[in-house]
Scaffold this motif. Structure first.
Motif, PDB file in Angstrom:
ATOM      1  N   VAL A 140      40.874  39.162  33.318  1.00 25.54           N
ATOM      2  CA  VAL A 140      41.744  39.921  32.410  1.00 25.54           C
ATOM      3  C   VAL A 140      41.710  39.361  30.980  1.00 25.54           C
ATOM      4  CG1 VAL A 140      43.899  41.266  32.394  1.00 25.54           C
ATOM      5  CG2 VAL A 140      43.283  40.039  34.451  1.00 25.54           C
ATOM      6  N   GLU A 142      39.873  40.169  28.442  1.00 25.62           N
ATOM      7  CA  GLU A 142      39.652  41.128  27.358  1.00 25.62           C
ATOM      8  C   GLU A 142      40.868  42.006  27.052  1.00 25.62           C
ATOM      9  OE1 GLU A 142      36.069  43.275  28.367  1.00 25.62           O
ATOM     10  OE2 GLU A 142      34.866  41.881  27.176  1.00 25.62           O
ATOM     11  N   ALA A 143      41.957  41.813  27.753  1.00 22.32           N
ATOM     12  CA  ALA A 143      43.175  42.584  27.471  1.00 22.32           C
ATOM     13  C   ALA A 143      43.912  41.940  26.301  1.00 22.32           C
ATOM     14  CB  ALA A 143      44.059  42.657  28.718  1.00 22.32           C
ATOM     15  N   ASP A 151      50.108  40.785  32.653  1.00 24.86           N
ATOM     16  CA  ASP A 151      48.878  41.577  32.670  1.00 24.86           C
ATOM     17  C   ASP A 151      49.173  43.071  32.689  1.00 24.86           C
ATOM     18  OD1 ASP A 151      47.458  39.247  32.800  1.00 24.86           O
ATOM     19  OD2 ASP A 151      47.041  39.382  34.956  1.00 24.86           O
ATOM     20  N   HIS A 154      45.224  47.149  35.842  1.00 20.03           N
ATOM     21  CA  HIS A 154      43.783  47.179  35.595  1.00 20.03           C
ATOM     22  C   HIS A 154      43.033  47.267  36.906  1.00 20.03           C
ATOM     23  CE1 HIS A 154      42.845  43.023  36.956  1.00 20.03           C
ATOM     24  NE2 HIS A 154      44.116  42.831  36.661  1.00 20.03           N
ATOM     25  N   GLU A 157      38.260  45.959  34.779  1.00 20.10           N
ATOM     26  CA  GLU A 157      37.528  46.241  33.543  1.00 20.10           C
ATOM     27  C   GLU A 157      37.755  45.219  32.431  1.00 20.10           C
ATOM     28  OE1 GLU A 157      41.348  48.798  33.277  1.00 20.10           O
ATOM     29  OE2 GLU A 157      39.997  47.968  34.812  1.00 20.10           O
ATOM     30  N   TYR A 158      38.868  44.466  32.488  1.00 23.70           N
ATOM     31  CA  TYR A 158      39.164  43.490  31.441  1.00 23.70           C
ATOM     32  C   TYR A 158      38.628  42.092  31.746  1.00 23.70           C
ATOM     33  CZ  TYR A 158      42.632  46.907  29.766  1.00 23.70           C
ATOM     34  OH  TYR A 158      43.260  48.031  29.298  1.00 23.70           O
ATOM     35  N   ARG A 324      44.136  35.519  27.462  1.00 23.03           N
ATOM     36  CA  ARG A 324      43.286  36.429  26.705  1.00 23.03           C
ATOM     37  C   ARG A 324      42.280  35.586  25.900  1.00 23.03           C
ATOM     38  NH1 ARG A 324      45.644  39.176  30.452  1.00 23.03           N
ATOM     39  NH2 ARG A 324      47.874  39.498  30.068  1.00 23.03           N
TER      40      ARG A 324
END
Length: 346
Positions: A140, A142-143, A151, A154, A157-158, A324
């Motif tokens: 996660v 890329e969130a 979070d 999702h 994808e992150y 992140r």
């Protein structure tokens, strides 16, 4: 022109299952293969086996990042966008963005007819190994709009190991990395969040290549293939599930058992890597300080000058959600500074 996985000009990094020389299996995050070639055509064919989430393959072509959504289960080939260059040469790296939520098998590359595969510089001589959980895997990461927050919902994808503190740290130190990281992992079996309801712990997976029984067989790792200079041991957070016994009863039997097993784990690493610097830590992700106190107690009790415990400036209070990119960079910068202070003869 087809390029098969065994081509000597391909450059691999990571703990890879080479039991079939024609079909190497990528399991751990940060596992990668690089190819340098001429021409403006590149295809990759892979086979994916998924346990959960959508699975994505990381791709960097001439410095430009992208991700490829893989089939849940099955084989697929992908045309990779390659922009023309002045010298008609290109470098591409494909890497495992996620942990053992899936396993990916490399089948072949294809470049333009008349194209040539070129040699690459070797991997860095410095070597790092990381044993950790989802934070070490870059889950996660890329969130970025959720910095310091829980979070978002999702489906994988992150998650991107490129932006894990582990790989950021390795790149800054110009080192190879083996990232033995799995989301939800705790030290002991039957604790944590990975592979429930009968949870699998780091004690079970640390010496394996393939370990997710939901994806098939289990295979052992040959430790003679990679000897790190630095080992990061970064768990002690998921261990509070289903019971935070360290917080509730620090001197109780369960807490004492965890410390004994943590000590045994460190000593097993020392047996494998006689000269390595072993750095124990947790992360910025919120957790009770009792786990860090236990790590400190174990490390002090071992009394090995090359086994230490690092506490981050915002240790255990930096974020309630996964790290992140910016937070991973913060951890990586601190670890790099600490590692450089050790005076390691790389």
């Amino acid at each position: 022109m087809k390029i098969m996985p065994g081509n000597s000009k391909l450059l691999y990094s990571g703990r890879i299952d080479w039991s079939s020389q024609k079909e190497p299996v990528f399991v751990y995050p940060c596992t990668s293969v690089k190819i340098k070639f001429t021409g403006n055509t590149l295809k990759i064919c892979v086979k994916n086996k998924s346990a959960y989430w959508n699975n994505y393959l990381g791709c960097i072509v001439d410095g430009e990042h992208s991700s490829i959504l893989l089939p849940a289960n099955g084989t697929a080939s992908f045309d990779i966008v390659v922009k023309p260059s002045k010298n008609n040469e290109h470098t591409a790296m494909f890497f495992k963005r996620q942990d053992s939520c899936h396993e990916m098998t490399l089948l072949w590359f294809e470049i333009a007819y008349g194209g040539e595969i070129l040699p690459l510089p070797p991997n860095p001589l410095r070597k790092i190994e990381v044993y950790g959980d989802s934070v070490s895997a870059g889950e996660v990461s890329e969130a970025v709009q959720y910095i310091g927050k829980e979070d978002p919902v999702h489906n994988g994808e992150y998650s991107n190991s490129w932006y894990s503190y582990a790989w950021i740290m390795a790149r800054r130190l110009n080192a190879q990395i083996h990232d033995i990281a799995q989301g939800g992992i705790a030290l002991l079996d039957n604790t944590g969040w990975f592979n429930g309801p009968c949870y699998t712990g780091m004690e079970t997976i640390w010496d394996k290549i393939r370990y997710n029984t939901a994806l098939g067989g289990v295979s052992e790792w040959d430790f003679s293939k990679y000897t790190p200079h630095v080992v990061i041991v970064a768990f002690g957070q998921n261990d509070s599930n289903p019971e935070d016994y360290m917080k509730e009863d620090y001197n109780g039997e369960k807490a004492d058992r965890w410390r004994r097993h943590y000590r045994d784990f460190l000593l097993e690493l020392r047996e494998k890597y006689n000269e390595a610097y072993i750095i124990c830590c947790t992360t910025l992700l919120k957790h009770d300080v009792s786990w860090d106190n236990s790590i400190d107690e174990v490390v002090n009790g071992i009394n090995d000058s090359r086994i230490s415990h690092y506490i981050f400036k915002r240790n255990g209070c930096g974020t309630p959600g996964h790290l992140r990119i910016q937070e991973a960079e913060e951890m990586a910068a601190e670890l790099c500074h600490y590692i450089e202070s050790l005076g390691i003869a790389w």
